[in-house]
Design a protein around this motif. Structure first.
Motif, PDB file in Angstrom:
ATOM      1  N   CYS A  42       0.831  -1.212   0.000  1.00 22.69           N
ATOM      2  CA  CYS A  42       0.000   0.000   0.000  1.00 22.69           C
ATOM      3  C   CYS A  42       0.862   1.256   0.000  1.00 22.69           C
ATOM      4  N   GLN A  43       1.963   1.223   0.748  1.00 21.30           N
ATOM      5  CA  GLN A  43       2.853   2.388   0.760  1.00 21.30           C
ATOM      6  C   GLN A  43       3.494   2.594  -0.610  1.00 21.30           C
ATOM      7  N   LEU A  44       3.921   1.497  -1.231  1.00 23.11           N
ATOM      8  CA  LEU A  44       4.541   1.590  -2.557  1.00 23.11           C
ATOM      9  C   LEU A  44       3.561   2.145  -3.573  1.00 23.11           C
ATOM     10  N   ALA A  45       2.352   1.595  -3.607  1.00 23.60           N
ATOM     11  CA  ALA A  45       1.359   2.045  -4.584  1.00 23.60           C
ATOM     12  C   ALA A  45       0.905   3.465  -4.290  1.00 23.60           C
ATOM     13  N   GLY A  46       0.666   3.785  -3.006  1.00 24.01           N
ATOM     14  CA  GLY A  46       0.214   5.120  -2.659  1.00 24.01           C
ATOM     15  C   GLY A  46       1.237   6.195  -2.971  1.00 24.01           C
ATOM     16  N   ALA A  47       2.518   5.871  -2.772  1.00 24.71           N
ATOM     17  CA  ALA A  47       3.574   6.852  -3.056  1.00 24.71           C
ATOM     18  C   ALA A  47       3.862   6.956  -4.547  1.00 24.71           C
ATOM     19  N   ALA A  48       3.626   5.882  -5.304  1.00 29.81           N
ATOM     20  CA  ALA A  48       3.931   5.893  -6.731  1.00 29.81           C
ATOM     21  C   ALA A  48       2.832   6.554  -7.554  1.00 29.81           C
ATOM     22  N   LEU A  49       1.580   6.461  -7.094  1.00 29.23           N
ATOM     23  CA  LEU A  49       0.475   7.057  -7.835  1.00 29.23           C
ATOM     24  C   LEU A  49       0.492   8.574  -7.692  1.00 29.23           C
ATOM     25  N   PRO A  50       0.058   9.299  -8.720  1.00 30.19           N
ATOM     26  CA  PRO A  50       0.063  10.770  -8.652  1.00 30.19           C
ATOM     27  C   PRO A  50      -1.053  11.306  -7.762  1.00 30.19           C
ATOM     28  N   GLY A  57      -3.958   8.661  -1.332  1.00 28.96           N
ATOM     29  CA  GLY A  57      -4.070   8.993   0.085  1.00 28.96           C
ATOM     30  C   GLY A  57      -4.683   7.866   0.888  1.00 28.96           C
ATOM     31  N   GLY A  58      -5.681   7.195   0.315  1.00 28.03           N
ATOM     32  CA  GLY A  58      -6.304   6.067   0.997  1.00 28.03           C
ATOM     33  C   GLY A  58      -5.336   4.911   1.187  1.00 28.03           C
ATOM     34  N   LEU A  59      -4.516   4.640   0.181  1.00 30.01           N
ATOM     35  CA  LEU A  59      -3.532   3.562   0.286  1.00 30.01           C
ATOM     36  C   LEU A  59      -2.481   3.868   1.358  1.00 30.01           C
ATOM     37  N   LEU A  60      -2.048   5.133   1.411  1.00 29.66           N
ATOM     38  CA  LEU A  60      -1.073   5.515   2.437  1.00 29.66           C
ATOM     39  C   LEU A  60      -1.679   5.434   3.826  1.00 29.66           C
ATOM     40  N   TRP A 195      22.665   6.652   4.703  1.00 29.79           N
ATOM     41  CA  TRP A 195      21.566   7.229   3.914  1.00 29.79           C
ATOM     42  C   TRP A 195      20.311   7.474   4.749  1.00 29.79           C
ATOM     43  N   ALA A 196      20.463   7.644   6.053  1.00 32.57           N
ATOM     44  CA  ALA A 196      19.307   7.833   6.931  1.00 32.57           C
ATOM     45  C   ALA A 196      18.456   9.019   6.471  1.00 32.57           C
ATOM     46  N   GLY A 197      17.157   8.779   6.339  1.00 36.08           N
ATOM     47  CA  GLY A 197      16.226   9.826   5.973  1.00 36.08           C
ATOM     48  C   GLY A 197      16.217  10.227   4.516  1.00 36.08           C
ATOM     49  N   ARG A 198      16.952   9.506   3.657  1.00 38.01           N
ATOM     50  CA  ARG A 198      17.077   9.924   2.259  1.00 38.01           C
ATOM     51  C   ARG A 198      16.189   9.143   1.290  1.00 38.01           C
ATOM     52  N   PHE A 199      15.577   8.067   1.727  1.00 37.50           N
ATOM     53  CA  PHE A 199      14.758   7.265   0.818  1.00 37.50           C
ATOM     54  C   PHE A 199      13.401   7.931   0.589  1.00 37.50           C
ATOM     55  N   PRO A 200      12.947   7.977  -0.659  1.00 38.34           N
ATOM     56  CA  PRO A 200      11.564   8.416  -0.906  1.00 38.34           C
ATOM     57  C   PRO A 200      10.592   7.325  -0.444  1.00 38.34           C
ATOM     58  N   PRO A 201       9.365   7.681  -0.144  1.00 30.43           N
ATOM     59  CA  PRO A 201       8.404   6.687   0.371  1.00 30.43           C
ATOM     60  C   PRO A 201       8.221   5.480  -0.536  1.00 30.43           C
ATOM     61  N   TRP A 202       8.247   5.687  -1.869  1.00 34.09           N
ATOM     62  CA  TRP A 202       8.033   4.551  -2.775  1.00 34.09           C
ATOM     63  C   TRP A 202       9.163   3.537  -2.658  1.00 34.09           C
ATOM     64  N   LEU A 203      10.407   4.007  -2.412  1.00 35.78           N
ATOM     65  CA  LEU A 203      11.535   3.085  -2.291  1.00 35.78           C
ATOM     66  C   LEU A 203      11.439   2.289  -0.993  1.00 35.78           C
ATOM     67  N   VAL A 204      11.009   2.944   0.095  1.00 38.33           N
ATOM     68  CA  VAL A 204      10.771   2.226   1.352  1.00 38.33           C
ATOM     69  C   VAL A 204       9.729   1.132   1.134  1.00 38.33           C
ATOM     70  N   LEU A 206       8.934  -0.306  -1.734  1.00 33.11           N
ATOM     71  CA  LEU A 206       9.464  -1.337  -2.631  1.00 33.11           C
ATOM     72  C   LEU A 206      10.352  -2.319  -1.883  1.00 33.11           C
ATOM     73  N   LEU A 207      11.284  -1.799  -1.072  1.00 31.11           N
ATOM     74  CA  LEU A 207      12.184  -2.675  -0.316  1.00 31.11           C
ATOM     75  C   LEU A 207      11.406  -3.531   0.680  1.00 31.11           C
ATOM     76  N   GLY A 208      10.427  -2.916   1.353  1.00 29.15           N
ATOM     77  CA  GLY A 208       9.616  -3.674   2.296  1.00 29.15           C
ATOM     78  C   GLY A 208       8.787  -4.738   1.606  1.00 29.15           C
ATOM     79  N   THR A 209       8.275  -4.435   0.407  1.00 22.02           N
ATOM     80  CA  THR A 209       7.488  -5.410  -0.341  1.00 22.02           C
ATOM     81  C   THR A 209       8.349  -6.581  -0.776  1.00 22.02           C
ATOM     82  N   ILE A 210       9.557  -6.296  -1.264  1.00 20.89           N
ATOM     83  CA  ILE A 210      10.477  -7.373  -1.664  1.00 20.89           C
ATOM     84  C   ILE A 210      10.775  -8.275  -0.478  1.00 20.89           C
ATOM     85  N   SER A 211      11.120  -7.662   0.653  1.00 18.58           N
ATOM     86  CA  SER A 211      11.424  -8.434   1.854  1.00 18.58           C
ATOM     87  C   SER A 211      10.226  -9.273   2.288  1.00 18.58           C
TER      88      SER A 211
END
Length: 228
Positions: A42-50, A57-60, A195-204, A206-211
């Motif tokens: 949900c975080q990946l999709a919510g951050a990736a959608l315009p 917003g609902g996904l986030l 890289w603390a604090g440097r990841f955009p929400p979609w990357l967080v 994506l990594l969480g989804t892969i894991s």
């Protein structure tokens, strides 16, 4: 006697009312992984959608709710972790000394992680009067240490060349899963460290989804092998 009582209490905490008393620990691990995957997905999709409103917003918002759910579920994980740590102890005699040391340190880091996170959660909801941020930072740092120790353990086994193909595959997947989580753990530390604090929400996300997907695959394999 104490070990038996601890095991019984852990088993009770791992059930959900009467209808799930027959559900195995492996299935509960699989369910938790699915919730985790939904949270990061949900975080990946919510951050990736315009756009911040509407579906993004609902996904986030759903991701935040699922994250809170996972935090609440972990309030009951201390005893299960303690049972695992006590069961492993200092490791089996025949195991490599370095692997045993890394495993013990990993267990210690994981065991300390839970009370730190519980204190952070309790401070956030107003149960205790304390600054929650420092406890969130400590719990994240302990989680990162545990992940790093797990990666080192997976790459330090001297018998890796002789292992079966399935075991090598399992270790590679574990390293992939832990590396993705470690990347996010470092991102959540105070700014200024790597890289603390440097990841955009979609990357967080994506990594969480892969894991999480790797974790679902591993948990399903364990559940199937236990059922067999």
């Amino acid at each position: 006697m104490a070990a038996g009582a601890l095991g019984g209490l852990v088993a009770a905490l791992e059930t959900h009312r009467g209808r799930d008393r027959a559900v195995s620990e492996g299935v509960w691990a699989l369910r938790y992984r699915v919730v985790r995957a939904l949270c990061y997905g949900c975080q990946l999709a919510g951050a990736a959608l315009p756009g911040p409103a509407g579906l993004p917003g609902g996904l986030l918002a759903a991701s935040a709710q699922l994250s809170s759910c996972r935090t609440a579920l972990r309030l009951f994980d201390d005893l299960a972790m303690l049972r695992h740590s006590c069961s492993y102890g200092l490791g089996p005699e025949g195991e490599d000394a370095l692997v045993r040391l890394l495993s013990v340190l990993c267990n210690v880091a994981n065991q300390l992680y839970y009370p730190c996170e519980h204190l952070a959660w309790a401070a956030d909801v107003g149960i205790v009067r304390a600054g929650s941020q420092k406890w969130w930072t400590r719990s994240t740092a302990l989680w990162g240490c545990a992940l790093l120790l797990s990666i080192l353990r997976s790459t330090s086994s001297p018998q890796s060349q002789q292992k079966l193909r399935a075991q090598v595959k399992a270790e590679v997947l574990s390293i992939l899963m832990d590396s993705a989580d470690l990347s996010n753990a470092i991102h959540w530390l105070p700014p200024g460290f790597l890289w603390a604090g440097r990841f955009p929400p979609w990357l967080v996300g994506l990594l969480g989804t892969i894991s999480s997907l790797v974790g679902i695959y591993q948990a399903s394999r364990r559940a199937n092998s236990g059922a067999a």
